[in-house]
Write a protein that holds these residues in place. Sequence first.
Motif, PDB file in Angstrom:
ATOM      1  N   UNK A   1       0.893  -1.148   0.169  1.00 28.00           N
ATOM      2  CA  UNK A   1       0.094  -0.002   0.139  1.00 28.00           C
ATOM      3  C   UNK A   1       1.070   1.260  -0.094  1.00 28.00           C
ATOM      4  N   UNK A   2       2.140   1.292   0.740  1.00 26.40           N
ATOM      5  CA  UNK A   2       2.789   2.455   0.854  1.00 26.40           C
ATOM      6  C   UNK A   2       3.355   2.719  -0.541  1.00 26.40           C
ATOM      7  N   UNK A   3       4.036   1.675  -1.205  1.00 29.94           N
ATOM      8  CA  UNK A   3       4.509   1.585  -2.462  1.00 29.94           C
ATOM      9  C   UNK A   3       3.462   2.310  -3.542  1.00 29.94           C
ATOM     10  N   UNK A   4       2.385   1.813  -3.196  1.00 30.55           N
ATOM     11  CA  UNK A   4       1.394   2.292  -4.321  1.00 30.55           C
ATOM     12  C   UNK A   4       0.853   3.956  -4.131  1.00 30.55           C
ATOM     13  N   UNK A   5       1.245   4.134  -3.035  1.00 27.04           N
ATOM     14  CA  UNK A   5       0.747   5.809  -2.613  1.00 27.04           C
ATOM     15  C   UNK A   5       2.081   6.402  -3.117  1.00 27.04           C
ATOM     16  N   UNK A   6       3.146   6.026  -3.135  1.00 25.83           N
ATOM     17  CA  UNK A   6       4.436   6.609  -3.550  1.00 25.83           C
ATOM     18  C   UNK A   6       4.385   6.753  -5.247  1.00 25.83           C
ATOM     19  N   UNK A   7       3.645   5.523  -5.737  1.00 22.96           N
ATOM     20  CA  UNK A   7       3.533   5.475  -7.348  1.00 22.96           C
ATOM     21  C   UNK A   7       2.451   6.554  -7.622  1.00 22.96           C
ATOM     22  N   UNK A   8       1.306   6.628  -6.886  1.00 23.39           N
ATOM     23  CA  UNK A   8       0.433   7.601  -7.248  1.00 23.39           C
ATOM     24  C   UNK A   8       0.961   8.874  -7.215  1.00 23.39           C
ATOM     25  N   UNK A   9       1.856   9.456  -6.528  1.00 20.97           N
ATOM     26  CA  UNK A   9       2.380  10.748  -6.507  1.00 20.97           C
ATOM     27  C   UNK A   9       3.087  10.913  -7.736  1.00 20.97           C
ATOM     28  N   UNK A  10       3.981   9.882  -8.095  1.00 21.18           N
ATOM     29  CA  UNK A  10       4.917   9.897  -9.233  1.00 21.18           C
ATOM     30  C   UNK A  10       3.854  10.078 -10.554  1.00 21.18           C
ATOM     31  N   UNK A  11       2.743   9.242 -10.674  1.00 22.63           N
ATOM     32  CA  UNK A  11       1.894   9.318 -11.980  1.00 22.63           C
ATOM     33  C   UNK A  11       1.152  10.609 -11.934  1.00 22.63           C
ATOM     34  N   UNK A  12       0.727  11.177 -10.809  1.00 25.44           N
ATOM     35  CA  UNK A  12       0.088  12.430 -10.764  1.00 25.44           C
ATOM     36  C   UNK A  12       0.861  13.603 -11.593  1.00 25.44           C
ATOM     37  N   UNK A  13       2.336  13.384 -11.562  1.00 23.55           N
ATOM     38  CA  UNK A  13       3.098  14.430 -12.234  1.00 23.55           C
ATOM     39  C   UNK A  13       3.131  14.446 -13.870  1.00 23.55           C
ATOM     40  N   UNK A  14       2.589  13.056 -14.302  1.00 16.13           N
ATOM     41  CA  UNK A  14       2.392  12.872 -15.864  1.00 16.13           C
ATOM     42  C   UNK A  14       0.800  13.013 -16.206  1.00 16.13           C
ATOM     43  N   UNK A  15       0.255  13.294 -15.297  1.00 12.80           N
ATOM     44  CA  UNK A  15      -1.424  13.594 -15.489  1.00 12.80           C
ATOM     45  C   UNK A  15      -2.206  12.419 -15.265  1.00 12.80           C
ATOM     46  N   UNK A  16      -1.756  11.206 -14.850  1.00 11.22           N
ATOM     47  CA  UNK A  16      -2.330   9.757 -14.559  1.00 11.22           C
ATOM     48  C   UNK A  16      -2.797   9.642 -13.085  1.00 11.22           C
ATOM     49  N   UNK A  17      -3.990   9.479 -13.033  1.00 11.58           N
ATOM     50  CA  UNK A  17      -4.576   9.420 -11.679  1.00 11.58           C
ATOM     51  C   UNK A  17      -4.658   7.790 -11.214  1.00 11.58           C
ATOM     52  N   UNK A  18      -4.036   7.656  -9.969  1.00 11.43           N
ATOM     53  CA  UNK A  18      -4.105   6.332  -9.644  1.00 11.43           C
ATOM     54  C   UNK A  18      -4.982   6.080  -8.399  1.00 11.43           C
ATOM     55  N   UNK A  19      -5.836   5.272  -8.361  1.00  8.97           N
ATOM     56  CA  UNK A  19      -6.822   4.956  -7.188  1.00  8.97           C
ATOM     57  C   UNK A  19      -6.098   3.636  -6.778  1.00  8.97           C
ATOM     58  N   UNK A  20      -5.820   3.614  -5.301  1.00  5.94           N
ATOM     59  CA  UNK A  20      -5.271   2.699  -4.557  1.00  5.94           C
ATOM     60  C   UNK A  20      -6.325   1.845  -3.717  1.00  5.94           C
ATOM     61  N   UNK A  21      -6.428   0.639  -3.885  1.00 11.25           N
ATOM     62  CA  UNK A  21      -7.458  -0.238  -3.368  1.00 11.25           C
ATOM     63  C   UNK A  21      -6.873  -0.952  -2.285  1.00 11.25           C
ATOM     64  N   UNK A  22      -7.194  -0.927  -0.997  1.00  8.80           N
ATOM     65  CA  UNK A  22      -6.731  -1.853  -0.004  1.00  8.80           C
ATOM     66  C   UNK A  22      -7.483  -3.179  -0.046  1.00  8.80           C
ATOM     67  N   UNK A  23      -6.602  -4.188   0.087  1.00 10.05           N
ATOM     68  CA  UNK A  23      -7.280  -5.432   0.035  1.00 10.05           C
ATOM     69  C   UNK A  23      -6.735  -6.371   1.003  1.00 10.05           C
ATOM     70  N   UNK A  24      -7.147  -7.686   1.283  1.00 13.18           N
ATOM     71  CA  UNK A  24      -6.620  -8.706   2.048  1.00 13.18           C
ATOM     72  C   UNK A  24      -5.352  -9.340   1.943  1.00 13.18           C
ATOM     73  N   UNK A  25      -5.072  -8.995   0.516  1.00 15.01           N
ATOM     74  CA  UNK A  25      -3.714  -9.646   0.153  1.00 15.01           C
ATOM     75  C   UNK A  25      -3.729 -10.046  -1.159  1.00 15.01           C
ATOM     76  N   UNK A  26      -2.653 -10.852  -1.530  1.00 13.07           N
ATOM     77  CA  UNK A  26      -2.609 -11.326  -3.034  1.00 13.07           C
ATOM     78  C   UNK A  26      -3.728 -12.226  -3.627  1.00 13.07           C
ATOM     79  N   UNK A  27      -4.499 -13.215  -2.625  1.00 14.47           N
ATOM     80  CA  UNK A  27      -5.485 -14.149  -3.261  1.00 14.47           C
ATOM     81  C   UNK A  27      -6.562 -13.013  -3.454  1.00 14.47           C
ATOM     82  N   UNK A  28      -6.747 -12.065  -2.917  1.00 14.66           N
ATOM     83  CA  UNK A  28      -7.961 -11.199  -2.785  1.00 14.66           C
ATOM     84  C   UNK A  28      -7.684 -10.397  -4.336  1.00 14.66           C
TER      85      UNK A  28
END
Length: 258
Positions: A52-79
């Motif tokens: 989740x933390x990695x995805x939040x950092x990726x969200x910030x980087x993608x925003x610089x290129x005009x791409x929005x990232x919605x980060x969804x929290x889940x129970x893990x890999x199988x989910x």
Amino acid sequence: MNFIKKQMYNPFAVALGFCGLLIFIFGILWILVPPPPKSIELATGFPTGLYYQFAERLKTELAKDGVGLDVRATGGTIDNLALLSDPKSGVNFAMIQGGVADVSKYPQLVSIAGMFYEPIWVWYRESTFKSDGGRLQVLGQLKGKRVAIGNEGSGTLALSTALLKASGISESDFSPEKLKPDAAIDQLKSGKIDAVFIVAAAEAPILQKFYSIPEIRLMSFDQGDAYTRNLPYLSKVSVPRGLLSSVFSMTFLSKISQ
């Protein structure tokens, strides 16, 4: 016909016709090959985890290129695998623990890249293994014990089950508890369970909570070589004494998160 012949020698008409042809071609390509989306959804894991933390950092980087990232929290890999397989879920990408996905079950999924190693940690109460000198060295010692093997929907559950099966241990040989990491920590601290499986990168904040529990030790996989042969997606990683918050050297089993 004469009009068309005359226009063939008219530079303005030729240029206009060429522009019209380009517009037609780009229109067809726009329909057949749509442009990259401006918003994507990524399935991760628990908000306290490294995914989740990695995805939040990726969200910030993608925003610089005009791409929005919605980060969804889940129970893990199988989910995450279930969400990727459901065309109605809205999830475009997901972080998956390496070796968990059966290619025959998910032929439509594509692995983009390996990201980082995730050790398999087995924390245990030293007092539980007094007859073994206070050390847990092989998974066979977990027979008859109360063990947290990961929550439903997590890659930890899938991997701990595979490791125990490779060790010849079934769920009837011990008391399995399918707990989320924070719940497992609380029960380990209170003495309600004897050991905990968790799969997480060394930088994951959740590990700091284990370090703070008194009389808790970390298992070293003495049979690491055997596991890597039976489960090829695992790698053996030796950690020298003093590198982690522990007083002994350890051998981990690790896998690459994708």
